[in-house]
Design a protein around this motif. Structure first.
Motif, PDB file in Angstrom:
ATOM      1  N   ILE A 481      89.293  64.457  12.247  1.00 44.37           N
ATOM      2  CA  ILE A 481      88.198  63.493  12.148  1.00 44.37           C
ATOM      3  C   ILE A 481      87.884  62.908  13.516  1.00 44.37           C
ATOM      4  O   ILE A 481      88.792  62.587  14.283  1.00 44.37           O
ATOM      5  CB  ILE A 481      88.563  62.369  11.154  1.00 44.37           C
ATOM      6  CG1 ILE A 481      88.580  62.933   9.729  1.00 44.37           C
ATOM      7  CG2 ILE A 481      87.589  61.194  11.256  1.00 44.37           C
ATOM      8  CD1 ILE A 481      88.888  61.924   8.656  1.00 44.37           C
ATOM      9  N   VAL A 482      86.592  62.809  13.810  1.00 40.83           N
ATOM     10  CA  VAL A 482      86.152  62.048  14.977  1.00 40.83           C
ATOM     11  C   VAL A 482      86.033  60.603  14.498  1.00 40.83           C
ATOM     12  O   VAL A 482      85.199  60.275  13.655  1.00 40.83           O
ATOM     13  CB  VAL A 482      84.805  62.572  15.520  1.00 40.83           C
ATOM     14  CG1 VAL A 482      84.323  61.677  16.660  1.00 40.83           C
ATOM     15  CG2 VAL A 482      84.940  64.009  15.985  1.00 40.83           C
ATOM     16  N   ASP A 483      86.931  59.781  15.021  1.00 37.64           N
ATOM     17  CA  ASP A 483      87.142  58.434  14.506  1.00 37.64           C
ATOM     18  C   ASP A 483      86.652  57.414  15.537  1.00 37.64           C
ATOM     19  O   ASP A 483      87.246  57.260  16.596  1.00 37.64           O
ATOM     20  CB  ASP A 483      88.650  58.295  14.237  1.00 37.64           C
ATOM     21  CG  ASP A 483      89.066  56.907  13.824  1.00 37.64           C
ATOM     22  OD1 ASP A 483      88.206  56.123  13.365  1.00 37.64           O
ATOM     23  OD2 ASP A 483      90.269  56.595  13.963  1.00 37.64           O
ATOM     24  N   TYR A 484      85.523  56.765  15.242  1.00 40.78           N
ATOM     25  CA  TYR A 484      84.962  55.787  16.181  1.00 40.78           C
ATOM     26  C   TYR A 484      85.689  54.460  16.079  1.00 40.78           C
ATOM     27  O   TYR A 484      85.992  53.988  14.987  1.00 40.78           O
ATOM     28  CB  TYR A 484      83.478  55.535  15.871  1.00 40.78           C
ATOM     29  CG  TYR A 484      82.538  56.552  16.457  1.00 40.78           C
ATOM     30  CD1 TYR A 484      82.483  57.845  15.958  1.00 40.78           C
ATOM     31  CD2 TYR A 484      81.677  56.214  17.498  1.00 40.78           C
ATOM     32  CE1 TYR A 484      81.583  58.776  16.478  1.00 40.78           C
ATOM     33  CE2 TYR A 484      80.777  57.134  18.015  1.00 40.78           C
ATOM     34  CZ  TYR A 484      80.739  58.414  17.507  1.00 40.78           C
ATOM     35  OH  TYR A 484      79.848  59.332  18.015  1.00 40.78           O
ATOM     36  N   LYS A 485      85.898  53.875  17.229  1.00 43.77           N
ATOM     37  CA  LYS A 485      86.468  52.539  17.294  1.00 43.77           C
ATOM     38  C   LYS A 485      85.445  51.537  16.759  1.00 43.77           C
ATOM     39  O   LYS A 485      84.245  51.691  16.977  1.00 43.77           O
ATOM     40  CB  LYS A 485      86.772  52.209  18.759  1.00 43.77           C
ATOM     41  CG  LYS A 485      87.612  50.991  18.933  1.00 43.77           C
ATOM     42  CD  LYS A 485      88.049  50.859  20.381  1.00 43.77           C
ATOM     43  CE  LYS A 485      88.838  49.575  20.539  1.00 43.77           C
ATOM     44  NZ  LYS A 485      89.197  49.345  21.933  1.00 43.77           N
ATOM     45  N   GLY A 486      85.940  50.553  16.031  1.00 43.53           N
ATOM     46  CA  GLY A 486      85.055  49.476  15.586  1.00 43.53           C
ATOM     47  C   GLY A 486      84.380  49.714  14.249  1.00 43.53           C
ATOM     48  O   GLY A 486      83.608  48.880  13.787  1.00 43.53           O
ATOM     49  N   VAL A 487      84.648  50.878  13.627  1.00 43.77           N
ATOM     50  CA  VAL A 487      84.155  51.099  12.269  1.00 43.77           C
ATOM     51  C   VAL A 487      85.294  51.601  11.393  1.00 43.77           C
ATOM     52  O   VAL A 487      86.254  52.187  11.885  1.00 43.77           O
ATOM     53  CB  VAL A 487      83.012  52.145  12.170  1.00 43.77           C
ATOM     54  CG1 VAL A 487      81.708  51.585  12.681  1.00 43.77           C
ATOM     55  CG2 VAL A 487      83.374  53.444  12.864  1.00 43.77           C
ATOM     56  N   TYR A 488      85.158  51.353  10.125  1.00 40.10           N
ATOM     57  CA  TYR A 488      86.150  51.883   9.189  1.00 40.10           C
ATOM     58  C   TYR A 488      85.417  52.382   7.960  1.00 40.10           C
ATOM     59  O   TYR A 488      84.290  51.982   7.671  1.00 40.10           O
ATOM     60  CB  TYR A 488      87.166  50.804   8.797  1.00 40.10           C
ATOM     61  CG  TYR A 488      86.568  49.705   7.956  1.00 40.10           C
ATOM     62  CD1 TYR A 488      86.038  48.567   8.552  1.00 40.10           C
ATOM     63  CD2 TYR A 488      86.525  49.810   6.569  1.00 40.10           C
ATOM     64  CE1 TYR A 488      85.470  47.566   7.796  1.00 40.10           C
ATOM     65  CE2 TYR A 488      85.952  48.812   5.796  1.00 40.10           C
ATOM     66  CZ  TYR A 488      85.427  47.692   6.409  1.00 40.10           C
ATOM     67  OH  TYR A 488      84.844  46.714   5.654  1.00 40.10           O
ATOM     68  N   SER A 489      86.081  53.301   7.265  1.00 37.20           N
ATOM     69  CA  SER A 489      85.529  53.785   6.003  1.00 37.20           C
ATOM     70  C   SER A 489      86.127  52.978   4.868  1.00 37.20           C
ATOM     71  O   SER A 489      87.346  52.840   4.782  1.00 37.20           O
ATOM     72  CB  SER A 489      85.874  55.263   5.825  1.00 37.20           C
ATOM     73  OG  SER A 489      85.679  55.622   4.471  1.00 37.20           O
ATOM     74  N   PRO A 490      85.288  52.451   3.982  1.00 35.44           N
ATOM     75  CA  PRO A 490      85.828  51.724   2.836  1.00 35.44           C
ATOM     76  C   PRO A 490      86.314  52.653   1.726  1.00 35.44           C
ATOM     77  O   PRO A 490      86.756  52.179   0.693  1.00 35.44           O
ATOM     78  CB  PRO A 490      84.629  50.885   2.368  1.00 35.44           C
ATOM     79  CG  PRO A 490      83.432  51.653   2.780  1.00 35.44           C
ATOM     80  CD  PRO A 490      83.813  52.438   4.007  1.00 35.44           C
ATOM     81  N   PHE A 491      86.216  53.957   1.946  1.00 40.23           N
ATOM     82  CA  PHE A 491      86.608  54.911   0.906  1.00 40.23           C
ATOM     83  C   PHE A 491      87.983  55.481   1.201  1.00 40.23           C
ATOM     84  O   PHE A 491      88.492  55.359   2.304  1.00 40.23           O
ATOM     85  CB  PHE A 491      85.571  56.028   0.811  1.00 40.23           C
ATOM     86  CG  PHE A 491      84.183  55.492   0.636  1.00 40.23           C
ATOM     87  CD1 PHE A 491      83.784  54.950  -0.574  1.00 40.23           C
ATOM     88  CD2 PHE A 491      83.293  55.480   1.708  1.00 40.23           C
ATOM     89  CE1 PHE A 491      82.504  54.426  -0.723  1.00 40.23           C
ATOM     90  CE2 PHE A 491      82.015  54.960   1.567  1.00 40.23           C
ATOM     91  CZ  PHE A 491      81.619  54.423   0.347  1.00 40.23           C
ATOM     92  N   GLU A 492      88.536  56.147   0.204  1.00 45.14           N
ATOM     93  CA  GLU A 492      89.863  56.698   0.406  1.00 45.14           C
ATOM     94  C   GLU A 492      89.956  58.165   0.026  1.00 45.14           C
ATOM     95  O   GLU A 492      89.475  58.561  -1.040  1.00 45.14           O
ATOM     96  CB  GLU A 492      90.872  55.911  -0.424  1.00 45.14           C
ATOM     97  CG  GLU A 492      91.802  55.111   0.465  1.00 45.14           C
ATOM     98  CD  GLU A 492      92.665  54.192  -0.369  1.00 45.14           C
ATOM     99  OE1 GLU A 492      93.640  54.713  -0.950  1.00 45.14           O
ATOM    100  OE2 GLU A 492      92.342  52.991  -0.435  1.00 45.14           O
ATOM    101  N   ILE A 493      90.570  58.925   0.909  1.00 43.33           N
ATOM    102  CA  ILE A 493      90.782  60.343   0.634  1.00 43.33           C
ATOM    103  C   ILE A 493      91.941  60.468  -0.341  1.00 43.33           C
ATOM    104  O   ILE A 493      92.922  59.724  -0.247  1.00 43.33           O
ATOM    105  CB  ILE A 493      91.077  61.082   1.958  1.00 43.33           C
ATOM    106  CG1 ILE A 493      89.798  61.099   2.804  1.00 43.33           C
ATOM    107  CG2 ILE A 493      91.577  62.496   1.694  1.00 43.33           C
ATOM    108  CD1 ILE A 493      90.013  61.469   4.242  1.00 43.33           C
ATOM    109  N   GLY A 494      91.814  61.391  -1.274  1.00 39.41           N
ATOM    110  CA  GLY A 494      92.865  61.555  -2.283  1.00 39.41           C
ATOM    111  C   GLY A 494      92.305  61.205  -3.644  1.00 39.41           C
ATOM    112  O   GLY A 494      91.205  60.668  -3.754  1.00 39.41           O
TER     113      GLY A 494
END
Ligand code: C2O
Ligand code: CU
Length: 500
Positions: A481-494
């Motif tokens: 994953i290209v993971d940007y600083k300062g953002v998050y995903s509210p979802f969950e893998i699995g």
């Protein structure tokens, strides 16, 4: 205090520490928790404004599908056909697609190659929750960049794309250059004893010595298709002598295909929605990697029937032949010869008309991506990035505005068409040799032993996949994953969210 009490207190303290530090551990991973920064749902918003709105309904459903040659499969489709409904929009349109799920498994739609807001990328567990049976989801994006695209489910892609959950998307120029414009989606199917969408390792070992980088995939499929049809069932392309058409090819399958054209009949004009120049005209064979898009300008040289065909040396090639005839009723004779040629253009030998970087830039972030294959005790085969399988693979951590350099090296024996979501990269070099005319793409086909250096600019905040588009490999771990600083995903893998 007796020992038991002390023990319990210690456990409570440890649990508490664990509770408090776990978000920081998550932070090292894919930032999917609710800590820090803003949600990906809040970045990259796009407004309709006074743009024309193009609205579509796509219903995921089960369909008995005739491939032709008497072969039928139980397919999963968007709107009852393979490929699903063909979407054609014009540059500048606001595209709105209502997805309805009538299957009994969750699905999504990923807009392959389209630069769009992260929350519209269709990756379950990362950019949305998978769309449950009976539920709907609306995708919206501005069609900014003209070119050839396709869409497909990104929920358990290894199975769902394999079973037919894909379709074409064209973003047309305001004034298209070619009057005739056709789309061809290539794919492979299992119609024999195998089970579509299941990946068994039996043949992988047998084929291990053949060394063409695809023995694992080849043993799975027995029927090739063009636009969902095989062999004689493929609809002929109708063109008159002297006419030129834009032919857009997409490989929705997991094997590479080598399409052969009559001599001097084509010019490659675009790759992954980027216009190309360079060695135009010299190629007669076009190799298309899984997930890749290639556009050619094709000229019909005479009124005699012709054929665009898969390299006849490939097993099952007979199913992948597009007849070109001068009128609907023309009978295609069986003796139309398949052109055989060795004039194959290396996909990266075309240079892009527009570059991301005029000169090789100084990177802010460098990521070494080593692709390999492994055997996990008890779990069988795995495909790894830096020795790990998803979601344990190390992310590419970036900050908005960073120039990112990725050294992709294939140390295994299989082909890995690596695709980046939400961005395009410039391919700077292959096996240590820089390109004079670099190409800009969103996937690079990395064959065994090869090494490519690509650069991109982190200009689209979010959480984006970078993965092998032989989805069977992705399924077995080859995703990061290209993971940007300062953002998050509210979802969950699995759970119900299976982006592989
Ligand atoms: Cu066709 Cu993850 O994409
Ligand atoms: Cu792969």
């Amino acid at each position: 205090m007796n020992r038991k009490v002390i023990g319990s207190i210690l456990i409570v303290i440890l649990l508490a520490i664990g509770y408090f530090i776990s978000p920081f551990y998550n932070n090292e991973g894919y930032n999917t928790g609710s800590q820090g920064g803003i949600s990906i749902l809040e970045v990259g918003a796009q407004e309709v404004g006074d743009r024309p709105v193009k609205t579509y309904e796509l219903t995921a459903q089960e369909t008995e599908w005739e491939l032709g040659d008497g072969k039928q499969v139980n397919a999963w489709t968007y709107n009852g056909t393979v490929p699903g409904e063909a979407l054609r929009v014009t540059k500048g349109d606001f595209v709105r697609v209502h997805l309805k799920n009538e299957l009994d498994v969750p699905v999504t739609i990923h807009w392959h190659g389209v630069i769009l807001p992260n929350k519209m990328d269709g990756v379950p567990g990362l950019t949305q929750d998978a769309v449950e049976p009976g539920e709907s989801f609306t995708y919206e994006f501005i069609a900014n960049d003209p070119g050839t695209y396709w869409y497909h489910s990104h929920q358990h892609s290894a199975e769902q794309v394999d079973r037919g959950l894909y379709g074409s998307l064209v973003i047309e120029e305001k004034e298209p250059e070619y009057e005739q414009d056709e789309f061809f989606i290539l794919d492979e199917w299992t119609t024999g004893s195998g089970d579509q969408g299941s990946f068994n390792m039996g043949g992988m070992m047998q084929g291990h010595m053949s060394g063409d980088g695809e023995m694992d995939t080849k043993q799975l499929y027995d029927t090739f298709t063009v636009n969902g049809k095989s062999g004689d069932a493929i609809e002929p392309l109708v063109m008159k002598e002297g006419e030129t058409a834009r032919l857009r090819f997409v490989n929705a399958g997991y094997q590479q295909h080598q399409l052969m054209f009559p001599e001097d009949s084509i010019k490659v004009i675009a790759n992954d929605a980027e216009e190309v120049s360079g060695e135009k005209g010299s190629a007669q064979v076009v190799e298309i990697a899984p997930g890749e898009r290639i556009d050619v300008a094709y000229i019909k040289q005479s009124d005699e029937p012709a054929v665009i065909a898969e390299n006849p040396n490939v097993e099952n090639a007979g199913g992948m032949q597009i007849p070109v005839v001068s009128n609907e009723n023309a009978v295609v004779q069986d003796d139309v010869t398949v052109p055989v040629s060795s004039a194959m253009a290396d996909g990266t030998s075309y240079g892009s008309e527009e570059l991301l970087f005029k000169e090789t830039p100084d990177p802010d972030v460098t990521y070494d991506m080593d692709l390999s294959m492994g055997m996990n005790m008890g779990e069988g085969m795995s495909f790894q990035i830096n020795g790990q399988t998803f979601p344990e693979t190390p992310p590419i951590k970036v900050e908005e505005g960073d120039i990112v350099k990725v050294n992709i090296k294939n140390e295994g024996r299989m082909n890995h068409p690596m695709h980046l979501h939400g961005h395009r990269f410039q391919v700077a070099s292959k096996n240590g040799t820089s390109y004079d005319n670099p190409i800009v793409k969103d996937m690079i086909h990395v064959k065994p032993g090869e090494e490519y250096v690509v650069y991109f600019e982190a200009d689209n905040k979010g959480e984006w996949l970078f993965h092998c588009h032989d989805n069977n490999h992705a399924d077995l771990g080859m995703i990061t994953i290209v993971d940007y600083k300062g953002v998050y995903s509210p979802f969950e893998i699995g759970g119900e969210n299976q982006p592989e």
